[in-house]
Design a protein around this motif. Structure first.
Motif, PDB file in Angstrom:
ATOM      1  N   GLN A   8       3.628 -20.870   7.857  1.00 28.18           N
ATOM      2  CA  GLN A   8       3.382 -20.943   9.289  1.00 28.18           C
ATOM      3  C   GLN A   8       4.697 -20.772  10.033  1.00 28.18           C
ATOM      4  OE1 GLN A   8       2.349 -24.607  11.231  1.00 28.18           O
ATOM      5  NE2 GLN A   8       3.227 -25.880   9.610  1.00 28.18           N
ATOM      6  N   THR A   9       4.580 -20.244  11.224  1.00 24.57           N
ATOM      7  CA  THR A   9       5.752 -20.045  12.054  1.00 24.57           C
ATOM      8  C   THR A   9       5.302 -19.956  13.505  1.00 24.57           C
ATOM      9  OG1 THR A   9       7.683 -18.603  12.436  1.00 24.57           O
ATOM     10  CG2 THR A   9       5.627 -17.519  11.853  1.00 24.57           C
ATOM     11  N   GLY A  10       6.214 -20.252  14.432  1.00 27.12           N
ATOM     12  CA  GLY A  10       5.929 -20.115  15.851  1.00 27.12           C
ATOM     13  C   GLY A  10       5.277 -21.340  16.472  1.00 27.12           C
ATOM     14  N   VAL A  11       5.137 -21.275  17.787  1.00 25.61           N
ATOM     15  CA  VAL A  11       4.532 -22.353  18.572  1.00 25.61           C
ATOM     16  C   VAL A  11       3.598 -21.739  19.601  1.00 25.61           C
ATOM     17  CG1 VAL A  11       4.968 -24.266  20.144  1.00 25.61           C
ATOM     18  CG2 VAL A  11       6.566 -23.828  18.271  1.00 25.61           C
ATOM     19  N   MET A  32       3.022 -11.602  11.522  1.00 31.10           N
ATOM     20  CA  MET A  32       3.488 -12.952  11.865  1.00 31.10           C
ATOM     21  C   MET A  32       4.749 -12.880  12.711  1.00 31.10           C
ATOM     22  SD  MET A  32       2.806 -15.162   8.382  1.00 31.10           S
ATOM     23  CE  MET A  32       2.902 -16.762   9.191  1.00 31.10           C
ATOM     24  N   THR A  33       5.642 -11.986  12.347  1.00 31.87           N
ATOM     25  CA  THR A  33       6.880 -11.824  13.117  1.00 31.87           C
ATOM     26  C   THR A  33       6.577 -11.393  14.544  1.00 31.87           C
ATOM     27  OG1 THR A  33       8.137 -11.256  11.125  1.00 31.87           O
ATOM     28  CG2 THR A  33       9.053 -10.567  13.238  1.00 31.87           C
ATOM     29  N   VAL A  41       1.427 -19.268  14.052  1.00 31.95           N
ATOM     30  CA  VAL A  41       0.754 -18.367  13.128  1.00 31.95           C
ATOM     31  C   VAL A  41       0.703 -18.981  11.737  1.00 31.95           C
ATOM     32  CG1 VAL A  41       0.621 -16.004  12.319  1.00 31.95           C
ATOM     33  CG2 VAL A  41       1.749 -16.486  14.483  1.00 31.95           C
ATOM     34  N   ILE A  42      -0.488 -18.976  11.136  1.00 33.66           N
ATOM     35  CA  ILE A  42      -0.698 -19.587   9.820  1.00 33.66           C
ATOM     36  C   ILE A  42      -1.368 -18.565   8.907  1.00 33.66           C
ATOM     37  CG2 ILE A  42      -1.828 -21.442   8.543  1.00 33.66           C
ATOM     38  CD1 ILE A  42      -1.942 -22.939  11.310  1.00 33.66           C
ATOM     39  N   LEU A  77      -2.293 -29.540   8.377  1.00 31.24           N
ATOM     40  CA  LEU A  77      -1.396 -29.125   9.450  1.00 31.24           C
ATOM     41  C   LEU A  77      -1.681 -29.845  10.772  1.00 31.24           C
ATOM     42  CD1 LEU A  77      -1.334 -25.303   8.684  1.00 31.24           C
ATOM     43  CD2 LEU A  77       0.533 -26.920   8.349  1.00 31.24           C
ATOM     44  N   ASP A  78      -2.576 -30.823  10.704  1.00 30.93           N
ATOM     45  CA  ASP A  78      -2.908 -31.649  11.881  1.00 30.93           C
ATOM     46  C   ASP A  78      -3.417 -30.816  13.047  1.00 30.93           C
ATOM     47  OD1 ASP A  78      -2.209 -34.097  10.676  1.00 30.93           O
ATOM     48  OD2 ASP A  78      -0.088 -33.758  11.119  1.00 30.93           O
TER      49      ASP A  78
END
Length: 267
Positions: A8-11, A32-33, A41-42, A77-78
């Protein structure tokens, strides 16, 4: 659950990505980038691929097995029950995305598909169904004879074109061959899915469907069925084959980024 089974990455708004058979979460690195500056992103490894375990109950395996694992990742991941997510799926991941959306319609903000191989939507008489059943019969014959190399070659060449398997270096070929048992399970799960086209017709969220102009008739037929049935659907044809999200990622990703952005602006 090991974090190695997903990245995962980003908000921001959540984007869930589901890969094709004989692939992994790494399929989505480029997309994802592109999305991570505005989204959380997951990308998840589906069962039997990447770092995810092979299904523990082979006899009872179905798409619901994949749904259960996806839900476990989101819980880990809540991601709250009331959080809505954008879902992207390619091929087997697209069929899984359809089933996940059916199970969680209130959690879907938008659905973005590239040729979901929902073979259960094909009905005889149908050229696409006859074609894919012929492919599957050949795979079973190779499996019975213990010829996993030929099985893998037939699978790869069907989706990517004649000679595609031979074009890969030996280490990549061996990695593919190691996954053929899960490929067989994928086909079995897709064919026995109980969900109908009319069930998917109830979807009320925005949907993007992309089809490759050079894809097999089986996946093209499914795409046309979905296009003709689902509401709130935007359809795109791209100059590529079934593996377009990998081989022509620039063309496909451009569409998905635009369509997800359109969903945000409309909301």
């Amino acid at each position: 659950m090991s974090q190695e089974r997903y990245i995962q990455t980003g908000v921001g708004d959540v984007v869930l990505m589901l890969h094709s058979s004989m692939s992994s979460k790494s399929q989505w690195k480029g997309l994802m980038t592109q999305l991570s500056s505005t989204h959380r992103v997951i990308a998840i490894d589906l069962l039997g691929y990447g770092n995810a375990p092979f299904p523990s109950q082979r006899e009872s395996y179905s798409l619901k097995s994949e749904i259960a694992q996806i839900d476990r990742v989101l819980d880990e991941l809540d991601i709250a029950e009331e959080t809505t997510v954008h879902v992207i799926g390619h091929s087997f991941g697209g069929a899984t995305a359809l089933r996940w959306a059916y199970e969680h319609p209130l959690k879907v903000k938008s659905l973005h598909l590239f040729e979901p191989v929902a073979f259960h939507l094909l009905e005889a008489p149908c050229e696409g169904l006859s074609q894919i059943l012929g492919v599957i019969d050949g795979l079973y014959e190779d499996l019975k004879n213990g010829n996993k190399v030929r099985l893998c070659q037939a699978f790869i060449d069907y989706w990517s074109g004649q000679g595609a398997f031979d074009s890969f270096p030996p280490n990549v070929q061996q990695a593919m061959i190691a996954q053929v048992d899960k490929v067989i399970l994928d086909f079995e799960a897709l064919l026995k899915e109980p969900i109908s086209l009319s069930d998917y017709a109830s979807f009320s969220f925005p949907i993007t469907l992309i089809m490759g102009e050079h894809s097999p008739i089986s996946s093209q037929t499914i795409s046309h069925k979905l296009k003709d049935t689902l509401r709130h659907l935007t359809f795109h044809r791209v100059d590529c084959g079934h593996m377009g999200p990998i081989t022509h990622s620039d063309l496909v990703n451009e569409i998905w980024v635009k369509e997800i952005g359109k969903t945000i602006s409309e909301n």
